[in-house]
Design an enzyme around this catalytic site. Structure first.
Site, PDB file in Angstrom:
ATOM      1  N   ARG A  41      38.504  23.098  30.444  1.00 16.79           N
ATOM      2  CA  ARG A  41      38.298  24.526  30.159  1.00 16.79           C
ATOM      3  C   ARG A  41      38.830  24.935  28.798  1.00 16.79           C
ATOM      4  O   ARG A  41      38.296  25.859  28.175  1.00 16.79           O
ATOM      5  CB  ARG A  41      38.946  25.375  31.236  1.00 16.79           C
ATOM      6  CG  ARG A  41      38.172  25.275  32.538  1.00 16.79           C
ATOM      7  CD  ARG A  41      38.668  26.299  33.500  1.00 16.79           C
ATOM      8  NE  ARG A  41      37.971  26.219  34.752  1.00 16.79           N
ATOM      9  CZ  ARG A  41      38.343  26.848  35.848  1.00 16.79           C
ATOM     10  NH1 ARG A  41      39.417  27.606  35.820  1.00 16.79           N
ATOM     11  NH2 ARG A  41      37.659  26.748  36.949  1.00 16.79           N
ATOM     12  N   ASP A 152      39.290  43.225  37.314  1.00 22.03           N
ATOM     13  CA  ASP A 152      39.570  41.797  37.113  1.00 22.03           C
ATOM     14  C   ASP A 152      40.323  41.637  35.797  1.00 22.03           C
ATOM     15  O   ASP A 152      40.190  42.462  34.890  1.00 22.03           O
ATOM     16  CB  ASP A 152      38.264  40.993  37.068  1.00 22.03           C
ATOM     17  CG  ASP A 152      38.487  39.514  37.375  1.00 22.03           C
ATOM     18  OD1 ASP A 152      38.185  39.096  38.507  1.00 22.03           O
ATOM     19  OD2 ASP A 152      38.978  38.783  36.483  1.00 22.03           O
TER      20      ASP A 152
HETATM   21  C1  LIG Z   1      37.637  33.141  42.742  1.00 19.70           C
HETATM   22  S1  LIG Z   1      37.444  34.759  42.048  1.00 19.70           S
HETATM   23  C2  LIG Z   1      37.232  35.728  43.520  1.00 19.70           C
HETATM   24  C3  LIG Z   1      36.125  36.762  43.387  1.00 19.70           C
HETATM   25  C4  LIG Z   1      35.851  37.567  44.641  1.00 19.70           C
HETATM   26  N1  LIG Z   1      36.990  38.349  45.032  1.00 19.70           N
HETATM   27  C5  LIG Z   1      35.393  36.686  45.768  1.00 19.70           C
HETATM   28  O1  LIG Z   1      36.114  36.480  46.740  1.00 19.70           O
HETATM   29  O2  LIG Z   1      34.283  36.166  45.683  1.00 19.70           O
HETATM   30  C6  LIG Z   1      39.127  35.163  41.539  1.00 19.70           C
HETATM   31  C7  LIG Z   1      39.196  36.267  40.483  1.00 19.70           C
HETATM   32  O3  LIG Z   1      40.543  36.700  40.361  1.00 19.70           O
HETATM   33  C8  LIG Z   1      40.777  37.018  39.008  1.00 19.70           C
HETATM   34  N2  LIG Z   1      42.233  36.988  38.728  1.00 19.70           N
HETATM   35  C9  LIG Z   1      43.065  35.920  38.687  1.00 19.70           C
HETATM   36  N3  LIG Z   1      44.303  36.295  38.363  1.00 19.70           N
HETATM   37  C10 LIG Z   1      44.278  37.641  38.200  1.00 19.70           C
HETATM   38  C11 LIG Z   1      45.259  38.614  37.858  1.00 19.70           C
HETATM   39  N4  LIG Z   1      46.528  38.279  37.619  1.00 19.70           N
HETATM   40  N5  LIG Z   1      44.877  39.914  37.779  1.00 19.70           N
HETATM   41  C12 LIG Z   1      43.593  40.257  38.029  1.00 19.70           C
HETATM   42  N6  LIG Z   1      42.614  39.388  38.344  1.00 19.70           N
HETATM   43  C13 LIG Z   1      42.955  38.086  38.434  1.00 19.70           C
HETATM   44  C14 LIG Z   1      40.004  35.951  38.239  1.00 19.70           C
HETATM   45  O4  LIG Z   1      39.709  36.335  36.910  1.00 19.70           O
HETATM   46  C15 LIG Z   1      38.754  35.775  39.111  1.00 19.70           C
HETATM   47  O5  LIG Z   1      37.651  36.505  38.644  1.00 19.70           O
END
Ligand SMILES: C[S@@+](CC[C@H](N)C(=O)[O-])C[C@H]1O[C@@H](n2cnc3c(N)ncnc32)[C@H](O)[C@@H]1O
Length: 283
Positions: A41, A152
């Site tokens: 990445r 996000d």
């Molecule tokens: C695997 S996705 C899940 C998306 C959706 N909630 C689902 O279940 O399909 C995880 C998301 O969490 C976000 N994320 C990770 N750490 C974060 C943080 N500290 N604050 C806000 N968002 C965060 C990532 O950018 C990513 O888009």
């Protein structure tokens, strides 16, 4: 110690520094088993700066807050899909929807938050579930004060929520009746969510570990497949803040492999698979 062969100069020292930055900036917990993923990445970020060595990239990241943010974003996992963990949408439709409709008709606010929303498939699945299969079933949304918040840490996915444009394969999991009613095809492989649903959604960049600007309490919070990336103290802290942010009787939906682990769990009542309701009222 992990196996570092084939990781160019991403050795344990550089990995530990990257992991420490992720922990500090986003509370994302990186274990050494993720070294290959981190390497692949971040290689693009190195190329973009004309660098070939991770040590040089880290020297840049130390000095340049913008690149540090870009590194954090590059290391987030944004995998998602429409109607993921479909039983949550069944619960929303069967259990919450009638109450939310009643509240909206009584002039009360209805607020739902998709926290860690990725590219918007979650929040638009919520919107379609609330809207139902026809323009008529969606009337309550237009008539009431109903808002969906999607946040996000990664700006490119928040932009995707604004665009609300998805490929044919991405929209495949959406039930056909919703697809017909709530998507407009543009070109051969592009489907745009209609304005009726888009107008319900506010999408913002927000790091969950920074202060939250919202003042009102939420009827439901979806934070699914996000907490898996955090360590236990971070999970417990976030849980407590979500519980605080929910109205009494409000519902928290978490991911299939997640569970509540902190003291705030005592304020929540299990209400189904990975579904919790805040004690103290019906909502
Ligand atoms: C695997 S996705 C899940 C998306 C959706 N909630 C689902 O279940 O399909 C995880 C998301 O969490 C976000 N994320 C990770 N750490 C974060 C943080 N500290 N604050 C806000 N968002 C965060 C990532 O950018 C990513 O888009």
């Amino acid at each position: 110690m992990g196996d570092w062969t084939g990781q160019a100069d991403l050795g344990p020292v550089q990995f530990r520094e990257i992991a420490a930055i992720m922990q500090k900036e986003a509370r994302i917990h990186l274990v050494e088993a993720k070294a290959t993923l981190v390497h692949s990445r971040l290689s693009r970020r190195l190329r973009e700066h004309g660098l070939t060595r991770f040590a040089d990239y880290l020297a840049l990241v130390r000095d340049d807050a913008k690149e540090r943010d870009a590194m954090v974003v590059a290391l987030t996992t944004n995998h998602t899909h429409f109607f993921r963990e479909n039983h949550h949408f069944g619960h929303l439709r069967e259990t919450l929807l009638p109450r939310l409709q009643a509240r909206a008709r009584a002039g009360e606010k209805v607020r739902i938050w998709s926290a860690g929303c990725s590219s918007g498939e979650e929040v638009y699945s919520i919107a379609m579930t609330l809207a139902g299969e026809s323009g008529t079933s969606a009337n309550w949304l237009k008539q009431g004060d109903v808002r969906l918040l999607a946040t996000d840490i990664a700006p490119h996915v928040v932009e995707a929520v604004h665009q609300a444009r998805y490929s044919s394969s991405t929209v495949q999991p959406i039930p056909a009746a919703y697809r017909r009613q709530w998507l407009r095809q543009e070109g051969t492989d592009s489907h745009v969510v209609t304005d009726t649903l888009r107008s319900l959604v506010t999408a913002r960049v927000l790091n969950l570990f920074e202060p939250w600007p919202m003042r009102q309490r939420y009827d439901a919070i979806f934070c699914r497949n996000v907490m898996i990336y955090f360590d236990d103290p971070a999970k417990a802290e976030l849980e407590a803040r979500f519980v605080e942010m929910l109205a009494p009787g409000g519902t928290l939906y978490i991911g299939h492999s997640e569970r509540l682990i902190g003291p705030a769990a005592a304020q929540m009542e299990p209400a189904g698979q990975t579904i919790y309701v805040k004690k103290g009222g019906a909502r």
